[in-house]
Design a protein around this motif. Structure first.
Motif, PDB file in Angstrom:
ATOM      1  N   SER A  18      16.629 -33.714   6.828  1.00 13.77           N
ATOM      2  CA  SER A  18      16.035 -33.255   5.572  1.00 13.77           C
ATOM      3  C   SER A  18      14.598 -32.780   5.791  1.00 13.77           C
ATOM      4  O   SER A  18      14.152 -31.816   5.162  1.00 13.77           O
ATOM      5  CB  SER A  18      16.085 -34.365   4.520  1.00 13.77           C
ATOM      6  OG  SER A  18      15.370 -35.500   4.945  1.00 13.77           O
ATOM      7  N   GLU A  19      13.870 -33.439   6.689  1.00 15.69           N
ATOM      8  CA  GLU A  19      12.497 -33.025   6.954  1.00 15.69           C
ATOM      9  C   GLU A  19      12.452 -31.651   7.603  1.00 15.69           C
ATOM     10  O   GLU A  19      11.647 -30.782   7.224  1.00 15.69           O
ATOM     11  CB  GLU A  19      11.814 -34.067   7.842  1.00 15.69           C
ATOM     12  CG  GLU A  19      10.324 -33.818   8.034  1.00 15.69           C
ATOM     13  CD  GLU A  19       9.631 -34.948   8.764  1.00 15.69           C
ATOM     14  OE1 GLU A  19       8.477 -34.746   9.174  1.00 15.69           O
ATOM     15  OE2 GLU A  19      10.239 -36.024   8.917  1.00 15.69           O
ATOM     16  N   THR A  20      13.335 -31.429   8.590  1.00 13.20           N
ATOM     17  CA  THR A  20      13.403 -30.114   9.239  1.00 13.20           C
ATOM     18  C   THR A  20      13.836 -29.051   8.249  1.00 13.20           C
ATOM     19  O   THR A  20      13.298 -27.932   8.235  1.00 13.20           O
ATOM     20  CB  THR A  20      14.384 -30.166  10.421  1.00 13.20           C
ATOM     21  OG1 THR A  20      13.930 -31.134  11.364  1.00 13.20           O
ATOM     22  CG2 THR A  20      14.506 -28.810  11.100  1.00 13.20           C
ATOM     23  N   LEU A  21      14.805 -29.400   7.414  1.00 13.75           N
ATOM     24  CA  LEU A  21      15.313 -28.445   6.432  1.00 13.75           C
ATOM     25  C   LEU A  21      14.227 -28.066   5.434  1.00 13.75           C
ATOM     26  O   LEU A  21      14.053 -26.881   5.108  1.00 13.75           O
ATOM     27  CB  LEU A  21      16.507 -29.065   5.722  1.00 13.75           C
ATOM     28  CG  LEU A  21      17.388 -28.150   4.864  1.00 13.75           C
ATOM     29  CD1 LEU A  21      17.892 -26.969   5.662  1.00 13.75           C
ATOM     30  CD2 LEU A  21      18.561 -28.960   4.303  1.00 13.75           C
ATOM     31  N   ALA A  22      13.465 -29.045   4.940  1.00 17.89           N
ATOM     32  CA  ALA A  22      12.396 -28.749   3.989  1.00 17.89           C
ATOM     33  C   ALA A  22      11.330 -27.864   4.625  1.00 17.89           C
ATOM     34  O   ALA A  22      10.821 -26.920   3.987  1.00 17.89           O
ATOM     35  CB  ALA A  22      11.779 -30.049   3.484  1.00 17.89           C
ATOM     36  N   ALA A  23      10.970 -28.139   5.879  1.00 18.43           N
ATOM     37  CA  ALA A  23       9.976 -27.318   6.565  1.00 18.43           C
ATOM     38  C   ALA A  23      10.490 -25.897   6.761  1.00 18.43           C
ATOM     39  O   ALA A  23       9.737 -24.922   6.626  1.00 18.43           O
ATOM     40  CB  ALA A  23       9.627 -27.946   7.917  1.00 18.43           C
ATOM     41  N   ARG A  24      11.761 -25.756   7.066  1.00 24.62           N
ATOM     42  CA  ARG A  24      12.345 -24.424   7.269  1.00 24.62           C
ATOM     43  C   ARG A  24      12.342 -23.624   5.971  1.00 24.62           C
ATOM     44  O   ARG A  24      12.105 -22.410   5.975  1.00 24.62           O
ATOM     45  CB  ARG A  24      13.767 -24.583   7.809  1.00 24.62           C
ATOM     46  CG  ARG A  24      14.441 -23.265   8.166  1.00 24.62           C
ATOM     47  CD  ARG A  24      15.831 -23.506   8.716  1.00 24.62           C
ATOM     48  NE  ARG A  24      15.792 -24.263   9.961  1.00 24.62           N
ATOM     49  CZ  ARG A  24      16.885 -24.713  10.582  1.00 24.62           C
ATOM     50  NH1 ARG A  24      18.089 -24.513  10.039  1.00 24.62           N
ATOM     51  NH2 ARG A  24      16.776 -25.370  11.714  1.00 24.62           N
ATOM     52  N   LEU A  25      12.582 -24.296   4.847  1.00 25.75           N
ATOM     53  CA  LEU A  25      12.575 -23.589   3.566  1.00 25.75           C
ATOM     54  C   LEU A  25      11.195 -23.034   3.249  1.00 25.75           C
ATOM     55  O   LEU A  25      11.068 -21.929   2.700  1.00 25.75           O
ATOM     56  CB  LEU A  25      13.028 -24.537   2.453  1.00 25.75           C
ATOM     57  CG  LEU A  25      14.520 -24.897   2.447  1.00 25.75           C
ATOM     58  CD1 LEU A  25      14.799 -26.026   1.465  1.00 25.75           C
ATOM     59  CD2 LEU A  25      15.371 -23.674   2.095  1.00 25.75           C
ATOM     60  N   VAL A  26      10.147 -23.785   3.586  1.00 27.68           N
ATOM     61  CA  VAL A  26       8.789 -23.275   3.388  1.00 27.68           C
ATOM     62  C   VAL A  26       8.557 -22.056   4.265  1.00 27.68           C
ATOM     63  O   VAL A  26       8.051 -21.017   3.803  1.00 27.68           O
ATOM     64  CB  VAL A  26       7.744 -24.365   3.699  1.00 27.68           C
ATOM     65  CG1 VAL A  26       6.336 -23.777   3.690  1.00 27.68           C
ATOM     66  CG2 VAL A  26       7.842 -25.504   2.691  1.00 27.68           C
ATOM     67  N   HIS A  27       8.919 -22.151   5.516  1.00 32.30           N
ATOM     68  CA  HIS A  27       8.630 -21.089   6.488  1.00 32.30           C
ATOM     69  C   HIS A  27       9.462 -19.831   6.234  1.00 32.30           C
ATOM     70  O   HIS A  27       8.942 -18.709   6.315  1.00 32.30           O
ATOM     71  CB  HIS A  27       8.902 -21.603   7.897  1.00 32.30           C
ATOM     72  CG  HIS A  27       8.721 -20.578   8.975  1.00 32.30           C
ATOM     73  ND1 HIS A  27       7.474 -20.102   9.338  1.00 32.30           N
ATOM     74  CD2 HIS A  27       9.642 -19.918   9.741  1.00 32.30           C
ATOM     75  CE1 HIS A  27       7.627 -19.187  10.285  1.00 32.30           C
ATOM     76  NE2 HIS A  27       8.923 -19.060  10.557  1.00 32.30           N
ATOM     77  N   GLU A  28      10.742 -20.001   5.877  1.00 32.81           N
ATOM     78  CA  GLU A  28      11.643 -18.846   5.824  1.00 32.81           C
ATOM     79  C   GLU A  28      11.714 -18.196   4.448  1.00 32.81           C
ATOM     80  O   GLU A  28      11.840 -16.971   4.364  1.00 32.81           O
ATOM     81  CB  GLU A  28      13.047 -19.277   6.265  1.00 32.81           C
ATOM     82  CG  GLU A  28      13.116 -19.679   7.745  1.00 32.81           C
ATOM     83  CD  GLU A  28      14.524 -20.049   8.177  1.00 32.81           C
ATOM     84  OE1 GLU A  28      15.446 -20.039   7.324  1.00 32.81           O
ATOM     85  OE2 GLU A  28      14.705 -20.346   9.380  1.00 32.81           O
ATOM     86  N   VAL A  29      11.658 -18.982   3.382  1.00 29.40           N
ATOM     87  CA  VAL A  29      11.824 -18.381   2.049  1.00 29.40           C
ATOM     88  C   VAL A  29      10.691 -18.738   1.099  1.00 29.40           C
ATOM     89  O   VAL A  29      10.702 -18.325  -0.063  1.00 29.40           O
ATOM     90  CB  VAL A  29      13.189 -18.771   1.426  1.00 29.40           C
ATOM     91  CG1 VAL A  29      14.327 -18.149   2.209  1.00 29.40           C
ATOM     92  CG2 VAL A  29      13.339 -20.281   1.325  1.00 29.40           C
ATOM     93  N   GLY A  30       9.705 -19.524   1.555  1.00 34.85           N
ATOM     94  CA  GLY A  30       8.530 -19.793   0.738  1.00 34.85           C
ATOM     95  C   GLY A  30       8.783 -20.669  -0.464  1.00 34.85           C
ATOM     96  O   GLY A  30       8.249 -20.411  -1.548  1.00 34.85           O
ATOM     97  N   VAL A  31       9.587 -21.723  -0.311  1.00 35.25           N
ATOM     98  CA  VAL A  31       9.786 -22.679  -1.390  1.00 35.25           C
ATOM     99  C   VAL A  31       9.599 -24.076  -0.818  1.00 35.25           C
ATOM    100  O   VAL A  31      10.082 -24.388   0.268  1.00 35.25           O
ATOM    101  CB  VAL A  31      11.173 -22.522  -2.058  1.00 35.25           C
ATOM    102  CG1 VAL A  31      12.309 -22.842  -1.093  1.00 35.25           C
ATOM    103  CG2 VAL A  31      11.266 -23.378  -3.317  1.00 35.25           C
ATOM    104  N   GLN A  32       8.878 -24.924  -1.543  1.00 32.95           N
ATOM    105  CA  GLN A  32       8.550 -26.262  -1.066  1.00 32.95           C
ATOM    106  C   GLN A  32       9.264 -27.315  -1.903  1.00 32.95           C
ATOM    107  O   GLN A  32       9.064 -27.400  -3.109  1.00 32.95           O
ATOM    108  CB  GLN A  32       7.034 -26.496  -1.118  1.00 32.95           C
ATOM    109  CG  GLN A  32       6.581 -27.812  -0.523  1.00 32.95           C
ATOM    110  CD  GLN A  32       5.068 -27.963  -0.531  1.00 32.95           C
ATOM    111  OE1 GLN A  32       4.373 -27.170  -1.155  1.00 32.95           O
ATOM    112  NE2 GLN A  32       4.573 -28.974   0.149  1.00 32.95           N
TER     113      GLN A  32
END
Length: 434
Positions: free
Chosen positions: A378-392
């Motif tokens: 979940s931590e990796t997934l949340a970080a990826r969402l910030v980096h790839e689509v700009g949602v936190q």
């Protein structure tokens, strides 16, 4: 995709909110300030429907939620993107007009507003002297642990659960006793047999109850709370009930405060709550603890004074009084809007990304997304969402190991902003391998 639109929202607002938590009342146009009897004439604040659709630009404010890059859409911290109730705003403006902001103390109007709110909405008749005002629920919980538990004492929690419970226990040195919730048919339930075993432990001193549950979205029923009460009473385990989301229970799931249980059934208990979440005034630092037992109340007052969490904000006192006296109509409309937003979240994932589950929710504005079919943590997934689509969003792992594989997403925002956030979330999660 067919998004739910204004017609659905209008239908919700037009419905007769007569159930507990959904009743719309006409606001008054006068406010007795909680500061030494000052009475202020206020403008009318009853015009409906209330506006939850117009976005508020918070990027240039001091908002913790909106401090990151301008392209990042924050859906993490439990903070709504709506202006607070007009009655609260009017009361704050009247207080500012007084132009003196010395050390405050709550007067009778403040206590009467709280007691009146609990009596009207929840059928609970609080003694005013049982109410202890302080700056926030999270610091109160840590002080309560320090005051009532010795290092090494066992404290029962029900993970996945609010992370500040876990950090407070670590700071105080309590031993964590897990009574994990059970996810059955997409809905969390308590494991009462396990709770009985854990409460019977000689080390168990306290249960930290999240009512309604964060992040699981359950609004515990009276029957469930009564079973908790019986178990804890049998084993002399005190219940500390965090009820800060109580006024955000959805209309079909009435909220039951722990204080509403029969005295001969309930064990010793403490309630921690306030107007902060429901009226979006958490930054004004006013909450309160309710303790019915006089001796217990004295111990808590001494501990909170020692920890210096009873130095109140005058604006917080005004906001709480106005919210509880005049904010019921606005709150009913807000809950309707939040329920409609929740249905939009479910619809979006069901139509576009059905292998991501949206856990059944009965209150709060925090969607709990089941991403366990995806590969990353979940931590990796949340970080990826910030980096790839700009949602936190918030990784579920911070709520205990039972939260691993989940994400928490805040949907308390205007419909257009939520549609943007859902589009980003679904695009980002679609890129993750299942």
């Amino acid at each position: 995709m067919q998004w739910e639109g204004a017609a659905l929202h209008a239908a919700w607002l037009a419905s007769p909110f007569i159930s507990q938590g959904c009743r719309i009342r006409a606001a008054q146009t006068r406010l007795l300030s909680p500061h030494h009897g000052m009475e202020a004439e206020l403008p009318a604040v009853t015009k409906e429907p209330f506006d939850f659709d117009t976005p508020v630009d918070r990027k240039q404010s001091d908002s913790a939620k909106w401090q990151d890059d301008a392209d990042i859409l924050p859906m993490w911290i439990a903070d709504m993107d709506f202006r607070t109730a007009p009655a609260v705003i009017a009361a704050l403006e009247a207080r500012v007009a007084h132009r003196v902001f010395g050390y405050p103390t709550p007067d009778s109007a403040y206590f009467e507003a709280i007691a009146g709110w609990f009596a009207r909405r929840h059928g609970v008749h609080l003694r005013q002297d049982s109410i202890i005002p302080m700056i926030g629920v999270a610091p109160a919980i840590q002080t309560i642990l320090r005051a009532l538990c010795a290092p090494g004492d066992g404290v029962i929690v029900q993970p996945p659960v609010y992370n500040r419970f876990l950090s407070a226990m670590n700071h105080v040195g309590c031993r964590r006793i897990d009574n994990p919730l059970v996810l059955r048919n997409n809905r969390y339930e308590m494991d009462f047999a396990d709770l009985e075993r854990k409460a019977a432990s000689p080390q168990a001193r306290m249960l930290l109850l999240c009512n309604p549950h964060n992040p699981g979205g359950r609004v515990w029923t009276r029957a469930e709370l009564e079973q908790v009460a019986r178990i804890c009473a049998r084993h002399e385990v005190m219940v500390v009930s965090d009820e800060i989301h109580g006024d955000l229970a959805f209309c079909a799931h009435p909220f039951t405060p722990f204080a509403a249980l029969d005295d001969d059934t309930a064990p010793s208990y403490i309630t921690c709550t306030g107007a902060g979440k429901a009226f979006n005034v958490s930054g004004l630092q006013n909450a309160f603890v309710v303790a019915g037992d006089p001796q217990l109340r004295v111990r808590l007052q001494e501990a909170m004074t020692a920890d210096q969490i009873r130095d109140l904000n005058p604006m917080g006192l005004v906001a709480t009084t106005a919210a509880y006296r005049e904010g019921e109509g606005w709150l009913g409309a807000l809950v309707a809007y939040l329920e409609s937003n929740y249905r939009l979240v479910r619809q979006a994932f069901a139509e576009r990304l059905p292998h991501i589950g949206v856990i059944d929710q009965e209150g709060t504005y925090l969607a709990w997304l089941d991403c366990r079919k995806l590969e990353p943590s979940s931590e990796t997934l949340a970080a990826r969402l910030v980096h790839e689509v700009g949602v936190q969003v918030t990784p579920g792992s911070i709520y205990g190991v039972e939260g691993e594989g989940f994400l928490r997403a805040n949907f308390a925002c205007p419909r257009s902003r939520l549609e943007d956030g859902l589009d980003r979330l679904i695009r980002g999660l679609s890129n993750s391998r299942s």
